[in-house]
Enzyme design. Structure first.
Site, PDB file in Angstrom:
ATOM      1  N   GLU A 180       1.517  -0.837  -5.063  1.00 51.27           N
ATOM      2  CA  GLU A 180       0.519   0.187  -5.371  1.00 51.27           C
ATOM      3  C   GLU A 180       1.288   1.496  -5.486  1.00 51.27           C
ATOM      4  OE1 GLU A 180      -3.292   2.719  -3.760  1.00 51.27           O
ATOM      5  OE2 GLU A 180      -1.560   2.335  -2.503  1.00 51.27           O
ATOM      6  N   ASP A 222       0.836  -1.193   0.000  1.00 50.73           N
ATOM      7  CA  ASP A 222       0.000   0.000   0.000  1.00 50.73           C
ATOM      8  C   ASP A 222       0.877   1.252   0.000  1.00 50.73           C
ATOM      9  OD1 ASP A 222      -2.679   1.292   0.546  1.00 50.73           O
ATOM     10  OD2 ASP A 222      -1.565   1.998   2.293  1.00 50.73           O
TER      11      ASP A 222
HETATM   12  C1  GLC Z   1      -4.252   3.182  -0.461  1.00 50.48           C
HETATM   13  C2  GLC Z   1      -5.548   2.432  -0.302  1.00 50.48           C
HETATM   14  C3  GLC Z   1      -6.641   3.373   0.124  1.00 50.48           C
HETATM   15  C4  GLC Z   1      -6.229   4.051   1.430  1.00 50.48           C
HETATM   16  C5  GLC Z   1      -4.850   4.708   1.281  1.00 50.48           C
HETATM   17  C6  GLC Z   1      -4.316   5.134   2.612  1.00 50.48           C
HETATM   18  O1  GLC Z   1      -4.310   4.101  -1.490  1.00 50.48           O
HETATM   19  O2  GLC Z   1      -5.872   1.760  -1.490  1.00 50.48           O
HETATM   20  O3  GLC Z   1      -7.860   2.714   0.274  1.00 50.48           O
HETATM   21  O4  GLC Z   1      -7.171   5.018   1.775  1.00 50.48           O
HETATM   22  O5  GLC Z   1      -3.912   3.801   0.747  1.00 50.48           O
HETATM   23  O6  GLC Z   1      -3.922   4.031   3.370  1.00 50.48           O
END
Ligand code: GLC
Ligand code: CA
Length: 611
Positions: free
Chosen positions: A257, A215
């Site tokens: 991500e 993440d």
């Molecule tokens: C990522 C997740 C999202 C979350 C963010 C902060 O982008 O996909 O859902 O709000 O991280 O943790």
């Protein structure tokens, strides 16, 4: 205990078993929204476990499990208050290990969401850190006397947060956060923090996860004079985790991500020594743009800017996920265009994107959904399906933040869509109940009974994909076509004939898999027959070449296509779904007629023999 069907790599010489992710179809699960086993209104681990039959029947290879850790739930569980446990609402660590063991026996892998950038402000580390300026954890977060440092860093949740700094009354300083102000960023300059995170990674690998979705990967470090994204220090740290995994847990994977331009994102592959997979964020909105403009250029342009992946790496491609359909990676003009096409009502907007699910975005047009899935299943990359999108489930734009796309999975027309027997008021979120997308109209049970349903169509496509390993590892060669509404390409390459790690340990068994009652209600999809095709030579023992021509009509009207297939003269395109041989390719342009939003996949067979 019987032996797991999943060939978990043991560290032998061959790299192949470790490359399962290059052929995998991923399925993203929101635990609290999937299935509630104890009827308290919240989906849980045992509930997900009960639904493994369904996921196995559907034919997905790996589950990406959204955060399941203890959390005040102010950001869907991405606000973690304990990195080493499971939230009591979801069950216990024991439930989790039982789930992973059973999944592995069925040949299904599990990837956990790993939130390394920040914690909840309720995390004991932060509670301690904020209590004074000289406590043992005082440097575990990023503190500053003023809120002026790192002005180049952008704010992610622009509609909610004004600054990446928030004042703390107790400590009399500002703390840094890239997301919500209740999510302080950890301080990676502090080696204790970095070590604690490595320990956390090991903990979940020991539990049995097959990898992690990283993440918010770009934000771990900050540096003066930069926007604090994609910094070399951040890459170094991710490489440290990769090294740990390669040495002690071979075959486990990292999926980044990292929302950025293709070249920046590709840096997360390193030289094949960082992440195995990266989401292709810029491609996603361009798929939506291409089908509204009825032109291939948005897709071809971004693909031409996409660097080759290093050996042993793979893109992850998707249409939707649990967040807003992010429009961060498009120009302002393109963003306005996409908002005007896909968010006609302002309430559909979320942060810098659109808070809707796939089906409503496409005005419920099944042909368009099939076309987009045909792209995601055939472009280079591992497809990631968001739970419920296999049913073309709807959304609820009147729910706050991204809850619009996080409503309960719709299993049946029963109470609460078969998700839970709790009282309606007790559910974590109300199920979608409108006449078009409510559980009466859209649910697993009904779609299983109907062989013509979208669910059966998608399941059949996954069977076909599994029979064509070249879609996982082959190169992509664009095919010239004068009609701008047509996107055609050939995926080709050498694939192993009978390597179970390539076609999947499940290749031979999945189609006849018993277990999920729904399977009995409809005919199984056509058997996955693998035909030796392409240039035909079996150059290396057990290896053969395979070539698949994929043709897409991005227009809502029927279109002619004249394809430049000179390289394949003499081959017979055999249509994949019906095994129907089409006319042999000559040195003339190859003419096809395509239905509105039509798509066709052909194996290019040298012999011309249909299977
Ligand atoms: C990522 C997740 C999202 C979350 C963010 C902060 O982008 O996909 O859902 O709000 O991280 O943790
Ligand atoms: Ca429950």
């Amino acid at each position: 205990m019987s032996t797991p069907r999943l060939p978990l790599p043991t560290g032998g010489d061959s790299a192949e078993p470790r490359r399962w992710f290059q052929h995998a179809v991923f399925y993203e699960v929101l635990l609290r929204g999937f299935y509630d086993s104890n009827n308290d209104g919240i989906g849980d681990i045992r509930g997900l476990h009960e639904k493994l039959d369904y996921l196995q029947w559907l034919g997905v290879d790996a589950i990406w499990l959204l955060p399941f850790y203890p959390s005040p739930m102010r950001d869907g569980g991405y606000d973690i208050s304990d990195f080493f446990n499971v939230a009591p609402d979801y069950g216990t660590l024991g439930d989790l290990t039982r789930l992973l063991d059973d999944a592995h026996h069925r040949g299904i892998r599990f990837v956990a969401d790993l939130v390394m950038n920040h914690t909840s402000d309720a995390h004991p580390w932060f509670v301690e850190s904020r209590s004074s300026r000289d406590n043992p954890k005082s440097d575990w977060y990023v503190w500053n006397d003023d809120d002026q440092r790192w002005p180049q860093a952008r704010i992610v949740f622009t509609d909610v947060e004004r600054s990446n700094w928030t004042w703390d009354d107790t400590r009399q300083q500002y703390f840094w956060h890239r997301f919500y102000s209740h999510q302080p960023d950890l301080n990676y300059e502090n080696p204790e923090v970095a070590d604690a995170m490595v320990e956390m990674v090991k903990f979940w690998l020991e539990i049995g996860f097959d990898g992690f979705r990283l993440d918010a990967a770009p934000y771990l470090f900050q540096r003066d004079g930069t926007a604090g994204e994609h910094l070399p220090e951040t890459h170094e740290f991710i490489k440290r985790i990769r090294k740990e995994m390669d040495s002690n847990y071979p075959g486990r994977v990292l999926l980044a991500e990292a929302n950025g331009w293709p070249a920046d994102v590709a840096d997360y592959f390193g030289d094949g020594d960082e992440c195995h997979l990266c989401f292709h964020f810029p491609l996603m909105p361009r798929l939506y743009m291409a089908v509204r403009k009825e032109q291939r250029y948005p897709i071809t342009e971004i693909l031409s800017q996409t660097p080759e992946t290093p050996d042993g790496c793979q893109w992850a491609i998707f249409l939707r996920n649990h967040d807003e359909l992010t429009l961060e990676q498009v120009s302002e003009e393109e963003r306005d265009y996409l908002f005007s096409e896909y968010a006609k009502d302002d309430r559909m907007k979320r942060h810098m994107g659109i808070g809707r699910r796939l089906a409503p975005l496409l005005d419920g047009d099944r042909r368009l959904a099939e076309l987009l899935y045909s792209l995601v299943l055939s472009l280079p990359g591992s497809p990631v399906i968001y739970y419920g999108d296999e049913l073309l489930m709807g959304d609820n734009i009147y729910l706050g933040d991204r809850d619009s796309v996080r409503t309960p999975m719709q299993w049946s027309p029963d109470r609460n869509g078969g998700f839970s027997k709790a009282d309606f008021a007790q559910l974590y979120l109300p199920p979608v109940m409108d006449a078009v997308y409510g559980a009466d109209a859209v649910n697993v049970e009904a779609q299983c009974r109907n062989p013509g349903s979208f669910l059966h169509w998608l399941r059949g496509m996954l069977v076909q994909r599994r029979a064509m390993p070249v879609l996982g590892v082959g190169t992509m060669e664009p095919v010239t076509c004068p009609n701008p509404s047509v996107l055609a390409y050939v995926r080709s390459g050498t694939v192993a004939d009978a390597d179970p790690t390539i076609v999947g340990p499940w290749g031979a068994t999945r189609a006849t898999e018993p277990g999920f009652a729904g399977g009995a209600w409809g005919p199984p999809p056509a058997a996955p027959t693998v035909v030796p095709v392409g240039r035909g030579e079996h150059d290396l023992a057990g290896q053969r070449t395979q070539a698949v021509l994929c043709v897409h009509n991005l227009s809502r009207f029927a279109q002619p296509a004249e394809l430049a297939l000179a390289r394949w003269v003499g081959c017979t395109p055999v249509e994949v779904l019906g095994r129907v041989p089409f006319p042999i390719v000559s040195d003339e342009p190859y003419a096809l007629s395509l239905a509105p939003y039509g798509y066709l996949w052909f194996e290019l067979s040298e012999s011309g023999e249909p299977a």
